[in-house]
Design an enzyme around this catalytic site. Structure first.
Site, PDB file in Angstrom:
ATOM      1  N   TYR A   1      -5.056 -11.097   0.759  1.00 63.20           N
ATOM      2  CA  TYR A   1      -3.682 -11.595   0.726  1.00 63.20           C
ATOM      3  C   TYR A   1      -3.605 -12.880   1.576  1.00 63.20           C
ATOM      4  O   TYR A   1      -4.560 -13.255   2.249  1.00 63.20           O
ATOM      5  CB  TYR A   1      -2.718 -10.528   1.245  1.00 63.20           C
ATOM      6  CG  TYR A   1      -2.706  -9.257   0.410  1.00 63.20           C
ATOM      7  CD1 TYR A   1      -2.607  -9.312  -0.985  1.00 63.20           C
ATOM      8  CD2 TYR A   1      -2.809  -8.005   1.008  1.00 63.20           C
ATOM      9  CE1 TYR A   1      -2.603  -8.149  -1.746  1.00 63.20           C
ATOM     10  CE2 TYR A   1      -2.804  -6.836   0.247  1.00 63.20           C
ATOM     11  CZ  TYR A   1      -2.708  -6.918  -1.126  1.00 63.20           C
ATOM     12  OH  TYR A   1      -2.702  -5.771  -1.883  1.00 63.20           O
TER      13      TYR A   1
ATOM     14  N   CYS B   1      -9.244  10.101  -6.630  1.00 62.54           N
ATOM     15  CA  CYS B   1      -9.579   9.700  -8.004  1.00 62.54           C
ATOM     16  C   CYS B   1      -8.923   8.376  -8.405  1.00 62.54           C
ATOM     17  O   CYS B   1      -9.382   7.720  -9.341  1.00 62.54           O
ATOM     18  CB  CYS B   1      -9.138  10.796  -8.979  1.00 62.54           C
ATOM     19  SG  CYS B   1      -7.340  11.038  -9.003  1.00 62.54           S
TER      20      CYS B   1
HETATM   21 FE1  SF4 Z   1      -5.907  10.957  -7.100  1.00 60.43          FE
HETATM   22 FE2  SF4 Z   1      -3.468  11.725  -6.252  1.00 60.43          FE
HETATM   23 FE3  SF4 Z   1      -5.286  11.064  -4.471  1.00 60.43          FE
HETATM   24 FE4  SF4 Z   1      -4.206   9.169  -6.055  1.00 60.43          FE
HETATM   25  S1  SF4 Z   1      -3.166  10.379  -4.501  1.00 60.43           S
HETATM   26  S2  SF4 Z   1      -6.338   9.401  -5.515  1.00 60.43           S
HETATM   27  S3  SF4 Z   1      -3.929  10.304  -7.947  1.00 60.43           S
HETATM   28  S4  SF4 Z   1      -5.414  12.785  -5.905  1.00 60.43           S
END
Ligand code: SF4
Ligand code: FAD
Ligand code: NAP
Length: 679
Positions: free
Chosen positions: A174, A345
């Protein structure tokens, strides 16, 4: 909590208060900044208030908001540069303080600089970022002054809006960070060239912000303690910047470990837990103000270990607060087995952010939909049969039972989890075990009648008020001559170890499962997600000697077991294009480094003793392979549904049983959650 009671809690370092100027933080866990998109929806104040207040009630010591731009050139998202924009923020800060007066809320000031999606992005020099939309306009002396004034004005407005402080982000590619790094700052005036000149911009901003907000307002500055850039910041520069910021009146330094354009994963699930905190620990020895560390800290015992080691004074958990807003209270009350753990994930959070969608969470479909998805007691308690204990069945069953329904959950397998029991065996996906642990605990907690090892037929479903079918999928068998040849095996048998895999392999299908199978069969040694030295070698990081950016001049060394693998798809598009926006590149790069060939635009002809016959761009080829692994997608498992339908009985279909095309756990859990709160 009193000083006497601290000794009794399981996480004494996490639950020890911290004084920042006149502000007392009740514990050492803060919710890190995340852009959710809620800032930009029409009823932003109401939805943000509900979202943050739920996290405040969940026990965090401090909340840092998503980035708010101080100037129109800073990005298209939410802005705070005029008094008329204050009331929306006031509603949010009032909601948080009403939820718990002891929780501090700090607004992040984010100017995206060269990567801003703005009419005219700006930067220290006209150097286009690899991920930026356009070449930024080089700021002149007046332009620089305008930006500094904008930061000070924004901070003053944040104070007027009831925030307890501001965090200025000076990392990640940024605006501020582009002044610091030589490759993005080509100036020869007093804002570029020597290190003293390059760090003038952040120091001047801090000086002016402090003057605008007074001494008793929390001022956090986020730096790239290791920016993962070839030719990035040297360790001496990081230390010098942090010391300079401390001298200008910053209360807390927050350590960040990335530029968005760097080619090292820093928060994906393949990154070991707390991988980067040692860098914060080294910096902490140089300063006298508190430091925040972050990245892949997703459970309270990990936070406790980091703090106990002396790596940091505060731990930032961002995505874990999407996954479970009550994480801190659960830790305090010894209920950590009830934590719905972030599996890193990125599928419903960062992948959404980078594709302009509202953030949510794969394991918690209520995240950022607090005003829409409400888990209230059921008006009439029903007897509900759920068939299938994969992610869809588990999510439905636990929420329906929490609402007071009497739920019986069946699965033909002898363990819960469905396909997550395959996913968890893939190196780098070990976090999936946590989701299964969570659902196992929820089954006990909500008194669900769990019946494993039971393949259900229509006759087993008599006497229930509602039937929910979460029976998942059947792997697709492509219509290719020789598909029943002994060389051909199913991905399920490969992952469970039932099928023997030869040395030369073709994988038919390059979706998420094709990639996971390629990872599994080429992997050698310990998973990088479980061993920081393996991870460091695989991505070319030197944590100890910290060459510029932590990576300059280091070649990644990915261990491979020497298998020759070809990953195939029929589509002409780039192989792996459909993988997650923020993680797909890591999988492609890892497999490429292991020598996996990726071929698009193929037409499968047949399988025989010679191997896999195919056509590539009209040219006939034979892949002389020992094994062909079929990863060609799935069809819904509807046998039971059809049996019920033939008997004239109704049932709800969720997850893969409803629609197998483009199914993932995010969609399965979301659909299950929506049905469970409505039934
Ligand atoms: Fe996966 Fe939820 Fe963690 Fe995001 S907040 S990485 S969607 S488990
Ligand atoms: P399933 O998980 O398939 O569960 C269905 C269950 O129903 C099974 O346990 C089965 O035994 C049971 N069942 C079926 N018929 C009956 C019957 N008649 N009686 C009793 N029980 C029955 N998704 C992601 O989002 N992210 C990932 O990173 C990811 N990685 C993956 C990696 C691998 C290797 C695999 C195989 C899948 C992965 N997925 C991933 C996909 C994800 O696991 C699925 O989308 C998800 O499991 C679908 O959930 P479901 O509940 O609909 O079905
Ligand atoms: P998928 O992503 O739909 O991929 C299926 C693959 O098979 C594609 O490459 C497809 O491409 C090919 N295919 C489809 N029909 C075929 C046919 N008749 N003959 C030959 N090839 C065919 O499905 P998947 O890999 O099975 O994964 C299932 C779901 O799990 C996915 O939706 C995915 O989101 C999820 N998952 C996610 C992750 C993750 O990391 N996020 C990991 C694993 C799985 P062509 O038609 O071009 O050949």
């Amino acid at each position: 909590m009193t000083a006497q009671s601290i000794g009794k809690v399981k996480y004494p370092h996490v639950f020890s208060p911290l004084q920042i100027g006149p502000h007392r933080l009740k514990n050492r866990i803060l919710m890190g900044s995340m852009h959710t998109g809620l800032e930009d929806v029409p009823n932003a104040a109401e939805r943000l208030s509900a979202y943050f207040a739920e996290r405040a009630r969940g026990g965090v010591g401090m909340i840092i908001t998503g980035g708010i731009t101080p100037h129109p050139s800073g990005g298209r998202g939410a802005k705070l540069s005029e008094p008329a924009e204050v009331p929306m923020h006031r509603q949010v800060t009032d909601a948080v303080h009403a939820a718990d007066p002891d929780v501090k809320i700090v607004m992040q000031i984010l100017h995206s600089g060269p990567i801003a999606h703005a009419e005219q992005p700006v930067g220290p020099s006209a150097v286009k970022s690899r991920i930026g939309p356009a070449v930024p306009k080089e700021l002149d002396e007046d332009g620089i002054e305008e930006q500094i004034a904008a930061f000070a004005n924004c901070a003053a407005l944040a104070r007027a809006a009831g925030y307890d402080g501001v965090e200025i982000i000076g990392s990640a590619g940024y605006l501020i960070s582009t002044f610091l790094v030589e490759k993005t700052n080509l100036r020869t005036d007093r804002w570029g060239g020597s290190w003293e000149n390059r760090m003038r911009f952040p120091l001047e901003i801090v000086r002016r912000v402090r003057a605008a907000v007074g001494p008793d307002f929390i001022l956090i500055f986020r730096i790239s303690a290791m920016d993962m850039l070839q030719g990035g910041l040297a360790w001496e520069e990081v230390v010098s910047l942090a010391k300079g910021l401390e001298a200008e009146g910053v209360n807390v330094i927050s350590t960040h470990f990335c530029w968005h354009e760097s080619l090292v994963p820093t928060i994906a699930t393949m990154v070991p837990r707390a991988a980067f905190t040692q860098v914060t620990g080294r910096l902490r020895k140089e300063l006298s103000i508190p430091l925040i560390t972050s990245n892949r800290i997703n459970m309270p015992h990990v936070a406790e270990e980091v703090l106990a080691r002396g790596d940091a004074d505060l731990v930032s958990m961002a995505r874990p607060m999407l996954a479970d807003p009550d994480l801190v209270n659960k830790a305090l009350e010894g209920r950590e087995d009830e934590i719905n753990t972030c599996i890193a994930c990125n599928q419903a959070c960062l992948d959404h952010t980078f594709t302009g969608k509202l953030t949510s969470c794969l394991v918690n479909a209520r995240a950022c939909r607090e005003t829409e998805v409400i888990v209230a007691p059921a008006r009439t308690a029903k007897r509900i049969a759920v068939v299938g204990a994969g992610p869809a069945g588990l999510a439905f069953a636990t929420i329906a039972a929490e609402r007071g329904h009497a739920v019986t959950l069946f699965d033909a397998a002898d363990e819960i989890g469905g396909q997550f029991n395959l996913a968890k065996r893939i190196p780098g996906k070990e976090e999936f075990y946590e989701t299964l642990r969570y659902f196992g605990r929820m089954i006990d907690l909500h008194g669900i009648d769990l019946r494993l090892g039971k393949r259900v037929g229509a006759a087993d479903l008599d006497g229930f008020d509602e039937v929910v079918l979460a029976t998942g999928i059947e792997p697709r068998t492509p219509d290719v001559p020789g598909i029943d040849h002994p060389k051909v095996v199913r991905y399920i048998d490969v992952i469970t170890g039932k099928a023997r895999v030869g040395q030369k392999v073709a994988i038919m299908g390059a979706g998420g499962i094709g990639f996971d199978v390629a990872e599994l069969i080429t992997h050698e040694g310990t998973s990088g997600a479980l061993d920081i030295d393996v991870f460091a070698r695989e991505w070319g990081i030197d944590f100890r000697n910290h060459p510029r950016g932590g990576v300059t001049g280091i070649e990644p060394q990915v261990a491979s077991n020497g298998r020759e693998v070809t990953l195939l798809q029929r589509k002409a598009s780039a192989v792996g294009k459909g993988l997650g926006r923020t993680t797909g590149w890591t999988h492609r790069l890892t497999l490429q480094r292991r020598g996996v060939q990726m071929v698009a635009g193929v037409d499968y002809r047949r399988v025989d003793d010679a191997g896999l016959h195919l056509t590539i761009e009209g040219e006939e080829r034979v892949l002389d392979v020992d094994t062909v692994i079929v990863c060609a997608g799935q069809e819904p498992a509807r046998e039971l549904f059809n049996e019920l339908a033939a008997a004239g009985r109704e049932a709800h279909l969720i997850g893969g049983a409803y629609e197998a095309g483009e199914l993932d756990a995010k969609r399965a859990i979301k659909q299950a959650t929506e049905l469970a709160v409505a039934i």
